[in-house]
Design a protein around this motif. Structure first.
Motif, PDB file in Angstrom:
ATOM      1  N   THR A 173      18.629 -42.796 -71.671  1.00 14.49           N
ATOM      2  CA  THR A 173      19.983 -42.525 -71.226  1.00 14.49           C
ATOM      3  C   THR A 173      20.434 -43.701 -70.363  1.00 14.49           C
ATOM      4  O   THR A 173      19.626 -44.521 -69.922  1.00 14.49           O
ATOM      5  CB  THR A 173      20.050 -41.242 -70.395  1.00 14.49           C
ATOM      6  N   LEU A 174      21.728 -43.778 -70.083  1.00 11.00           N
ATOM      7  CA  LEU A 174      22.220 -44.878 -69.259  1.00 11.00           C
ATOM      8  C   LEU A 174      21.633 -44.800 -67.855  1.00 11.00           C
ATOM      9  O   LEU A 174      21.239 -45.834 -67.288  1.00 11.00           O
ATOM     10  CB  LEU A 174      23.742 -44.869 -69.195  1.00 11.00           C
ATOM     11  N   ASP A 175      21.550 -43.603 -67.291  1.00 11.63           N
ATOM     12  CA  ASP A 175      20.965 -43.463 -65.947  1.00 11.63           C
ATOM     13  C   ASP A 175      19.509 -43.904 -65.941  1.00 11.63           C
ATOM     14  O   ASP A 175      19.059 -44.564 -64.991  1.00 11.63           O
ATOM     15  CB  ASP A 175      21.080 -42.017 -65.465  1.00 11.63           C
ATOM     16  N   GLU A 176      18.768 -43.546 -66.986  1.00 15.41           N
ATOM     17  CA  GLU A 176      17.369 -43.963 -67.070  1.00 15.41           C
ATOM     18  C   GLU A 176      17.261 -45.481 -67.195  1.00 15.41           C
ATOM     19  O   GLU A 176      16.393 -46.113 -66.562  1.00 15.41           O
ATOM     20  CB  GLU A 176      16.688 -43.290 -68.273  1.00 15.41           C
ATOM     21  N   ALA A 177      18.141 -46.070 -67.999  1.00 14.12           N
ATOM     22  CA  ALA A 177      18.102 -47.525 -68.185  1.00 14.12           C
ATOM     23  C   ALA A 177      18.405 -48.247 -66.880  1.00 14.12           C
ATOM     24  O   ALA A 177      17.746 -49.241 -66.546  1.00 14.12           O
ATOM     25  CB  ALA A 177      19.103 -47.935 -69.266  1.00 14.12           C
ATOM     26  N   VAL A 178      19.391 -47.767 -66.136  1.00 17.27           N
ATOM     27  CA  VAL A 178      19.732 -48.396 -64.858  1.00 17.27           C
ATOM     28  C   VAL A 178      18.574 -48.253 -63.873  1.00 17.27           C
ATOM     29  O   VAL A 178      18.196 -49.226 -63.199  1.00 17.27           O
ATOM     30  CB  VAL A 178      21.023 -47.783 -64.287  1.00 17.27           C
ATOM     31  N   ALA A 179      17.993 -47.056 -63.798  1.00 16.10           N
ATOM     32  CA  ALA A 179      16.867 -46.852 -62.877  1.00 16.10           C
ATOM     33  C   ALA A 179      15.686 -47.743 -63.250  1.00 16.10           C
ATOM     34  O   ALA A 179      15.047 -48.352 -62.379  1.00 16.10           O
ATOM     35  CB  ALA A 179      16.454 -45.384 -62.881  1.00 16.10           C
ATOM     36  N   GLN A 180      15.393 -47.836 -64.549  1.00 17.68           N
ATOM     37  CA  GLN A 180      14.280 -48.682 -64.975  1.00 17.68           C
ATOM     38  C   GLN A 180      14.604 -50.160 -64.784  1.00 17.68           C
ATOM     39  O   GLN A 180      13.710 -50.965 -64.485  1.00 17.68           O
ATOM     40  CB  GLN A 180      13.938 -48.390 -66.432  1.00 17.68           C
ATOM     41  N   GLY A 181      15.875 -50.532 -64.946  1.00 17.91           N
ATOM     42  CA  GLY A 181      16.265 -51.916 -64.714  1.00 17.91           C
ATOM     43  C   GLY A 181      16.070 -52.309 -63.258  1.00 17.91           C
ATOM     44  O   GLY A 181      15.581 -53.403 -62.958  1.00 17.91           O
ATOM     45  N   LYS A 182      16.453 -51.427 -62.348  1.00 19.46           N
ATOM     46  CA  LYS A 182      16.244 -51.700 -60.925  1.00 19.46           C
ATOM     47  C   LYS A 182      14.742 -51.812 -60.619  1.00 19.46           C
ATOM     48  O   LYS A 182      14.310 -52.722 -59.900  1.00 19.46           O
ATOM     49  CB  LYS A 182      16.857 -50.591 -60.077  1.00 19.46           C
ATOM     50  N   ALA A 183      13.956 -50.882 -61.163  1.00 21.89           N
ATOM     51  CA  ALA A 183      12.509 -50.899 -60.907  1.00 21.89           C
ATOM     52  C   ALA A 183      11.874 -52.174 -61.462  1.00 21.89           C
ATOM     53  O   ALA A 183      11.021 -52.793 -60.812  1.00 21.89           O
ATOM     54  CB  ALA A 183      11.852 -49.661 -61.520  1.00 21.89           C
ATOM     55  N   ALA A 184      12.296 -52.585 -62.670  1.00 19.23           N
ATOM     56  CA  ALA A 184      11.746 -53.805 -63.268  1.00 19.23           C
ATOM     57  C   ALA A 184      12.116 -55.031 -62.440  1.00 19.23           C
ATOM     58  O   ALA A 184      11.315 -55.965 -62.308  1.00 19.23           O
ATOM     59  CB  ALA A 184      12.251 -53.952 -64.697  1.00 19.23           C
ATOM     60  N   THR A 185      13.320 -55.030 -61.869  1.00 21.91           N
ATOM     61  CA  THR A 185      13.728 -56.163 -61.031  1.00 21.91           C
ATOM     62  C   THR A 185      12.893 -56.206 -59.759  1.00 21.91           C
ATOM     63  O   THR A 185      12.495 -57.291 -59.304  1.00 21.91           O
ATOM     64  CB  THR A 185      15.220 -56.070 -60.690  1.00 21.91           C
ATOM     65  N   ARG A 186      12.613 -55.051 -59.176  1.00 25.86           N
ATOM     66  CA  ARG A 186      11.755 -55.023 -57.982  1.00 25.86           C
ATOM     67  C   ARG A 186      10.345 -55.511 -58.316  1.00 25.86           C
ATOM     68  O   ARG A 186       9.724 -56.238 -57.528  1.00 25.86           O
ATOM     69  CB  ARG A 186      11.714 -53.610 -57.399  1.00 25.86           C
ATOM     70  N   GLN A 187       9.842 -55.124 -59.489  1.00 21.55           N
ATOM     71  CA  GLN A 187       8.512 -55.590 -59.897  1.00 21.55           C
ATOM     72  C   GLN A 187       8.508 -57.099 -60.117  1.00 21.55           C
ATOM     73  O   GLN A 187       7.536 -57.789 -59.764  1.00 21.55           O
ATOM     74  CB  GLN A 187       8.085 -54.857 -61.168  1.00 21.55           C
ATOM     75  N   TYR A 188       9.582 -57.603 -60.687  1.00 24.66           N
ATOM     76  CA  TYR A 188       9.698 -59.052 -60.896  1.00 24.66           C
ATOM     77  C   TYR A 188       9.711 -59.780 -59.557  1.00 24.66           C
ATOM     78  O   TYR A 188       9.036 -60.805 -59.381  1.00 24.66           O
ATOM     79  CB  TYR A 188      10.963 -59.341 -61.689  1.00 24.66           C
ATOM     80  N   ALA A 189      10.456 -59.254 -58.598  1.00 30.71           N
ATOM     81  CA  ALA A 189      10.492 -59.864 -57.265  1.00 30.71           C
ATOM     82  C   ALA A 189       9.102 -59.854 -56.625  1.00 30.71           C
ATOM     83  O   ALA A 189       8.712 -60.826 -55.959  1.00 30.71           O
ATOM     84  CB  ALA A 189      11.487 -59.122 -56.378  1.00 30.71           C
ATOM     85  N   LYS A 190       8.357 -58.789 -56.840  1.00 32.11           N
ATOM     86  CA  LYS A 190       6.995 -58.719 -56.295  1.00 32.11           C
ATOM     87  C   LYS A 190       6.118 -59.810 -56.891  1.00 32.11           C
ATOM     88  O   LYS A 190       5.336 -60.460 -56.177  1.00 32.11           O
ATOM     89  CB  LYS A 190       6.391 -57.341 -56.577  1.00 32.11           C
ATOM     90  N   ARG A 191       6.251 -60.051 -58.204  1.00 35.21           N
ATOM     91  CA  ARG A 191       5.462 -61.107 -58.834  1.00 35.21           C
ATOM     92  C   ARG A 191       5.881 -62.481 -58.314  1.00 35.21           C
ATOM     93  O   ARG A 191       5.033 -63.371 -58.115  1.00 35.21           O
ATOM     94  CB  ARG A 191       5.614 -61.042 -60.360  1.00 35.21           C
ATOM     95  N   GLN A 192       7.175 -62.674 -58.085  1.00 32.23           N
ATOM     96  CA  GLN A 192       7.642 -63.943 -57.526  1.00 32.23           C
ATOM     97  C   GLN A 192       7.062 -64.166 -56.128  1.00 32.23           C
ATOM     98  O   GLN A 192       6.631 -65.277 -55.790  1.00 32.23           O
ATOM     99  CB  GLN A 192       9.171 -63.957 -57.468  1.00 32.23           C
TER     100      GLN A 192
END
Length: 335
Positions: free
Chosen positions: A273-292
């Motif tokens: 769903t769009l809400d799920e995609a947005v939530a997962q997009g935010k989570a993936a961005t936080r994970q990316y920042a952690k790797r950086q």
């Protein structure tokens, strides 16, 4: 200050007059682009983007690409140079960035490299060791294992043999996980070891490196969430829909693996769903920042900037002034 910084410095080792190279790295949403533009008001710089997604045309909102007005104020390079169907590499970035640095110096300006693709920075500073060519039979075997056990299982396998590379890869980053495992099997060495220094650093002259890192992790996470919501208001979903509708792009392309894009693509495919995609997009961005951030902690010699505690523009200007004095006294250049 601006006029003084613009003057080139004599490099006693090479015999050439060189301006310093500025590097501004940091996690996504830390405020690097804003800091670069603020610095450009004080120093005659040209900006080289160090971002593996901003190179693609048509990917503007989700990559937080500088606006047309911002790019008119300050020259930007390595933005909008490829179609999303194309691939790019750290080696190609390093080669093109070296040419741009030389050209910017010849114009009497200061090269300012800004971004969060840490492998690109490393390739430019240290070069990349020669890696073995792809092995189709080995790649097919890894693909079969992934179909049977899932990519997170192969990511865990990679973590056991190359924890450094695994720490910077998402568990579903299929292409890079497969390549890293392939390198281990073909060479007996982890990819992280082969990505180390390969001979003489690629750059001449002084390199001043800064990392913009908010001290409070919660503040960075809040910025990430707020920026993602702003992107959605700006039309991020429509941007992804245009790419999705082309028909020639696939989710395994490097461009479509960018955080945010792959989650909204899954929504358009009907898997979220769009809400799920947005939530997962935010989570993936936080994970990316952690790797950086993990990568940054392993880089020696960085000057860490925290915009919540000090004025980062003043800190960089002070460093430039000290560098100018050091070169005047004949200090050897270096990183």
């Amino acid at each position: 200050m601006a006029a003084a910084v613009a003057r080139q410095r004599h490099d006693p080792e090479s015999g050439r007059d060189l301006s310093p190279v500025l590097m501004l790295m940091g996690p996504t949403a830390a405020g690097k682009s804003g800091l670069a533009l603020a610095l450009a008001e004080r120093v005659p710089v040209e900006i080289i983007s160090v971002d593996s997604a901003q190179i693609y045309r048509g990917m503007d909102i989700g990559t937080a690409k500088p606006s047309a007005a911002e790019r008119a104020r300050v020259p930007h390079h390595l933005i909008d140079i490829l179609d999303p169907s194309d691939s790019y590499s750290a080696a190609r970035f390093a080669a093109e960035a070296r040419v741009l640095i030389e050209q910017i110096r010849q114009r009497g300006r200061v090269p300012l490299l800004v971004g969060g693709t840490m492998l690109y920075f490393r390739a430019l500073l240290h070069g990349l060791s020669e890696l073995p060519p792809a092995d189709p039979s080995l790649r097919a075997r890894l693909q079969a294992l992934a179909r049977e056990h899932g990519w997170p299982a192969l990511h865990e396998r990679l973590r056991r043999v190359d924890p450094v590379t695994a720490a910077r890869l998402h568990p579903n980053d299929r292409q890079r996980i497969a390549r890293a495992l392939e390198i281990v099997e073909l060479t007996g060495k982890p990819a992280s070891a082969l990505h180390g220094p390969a001979g003489k650093p690629a750059l001449e002259g002084r390199v001043l490196r800064f990392a913009l890192v908010p001290e409070r992790r919660a503040e960075l996470h809040a910025r990430i969430d707020q920026r993602f919501e702003q992107m959605m208001r700006q039309g991020f979903l429509d941007e992804v829909r245009r790419l999705w509708s082309r028909g020639d792009l696939r989710t395994d392309l490097p461009s479509m693996r960018a955080v945010g894009y792959r989650q909204l693509w899954a929504h358009l495919d009907g898997r979220l769903t769009l809400d799920e995609a947005v939530a997962q997009g935010k989570a993936a961005t936080r994970q990316y920042a952690k790797r950086q951030l993990t990568w940054l902690r392993g880089e020696p010699g960085l000057s860490v900037l925290d915009s919540d505690r000090a004025d980062p523009v003043a800190t960089i200007l002070d460093a430039l002034e000290q560098d100018r004095g050091g070169m005047r006294r004949g200090c050897a250049p270096g990183v």
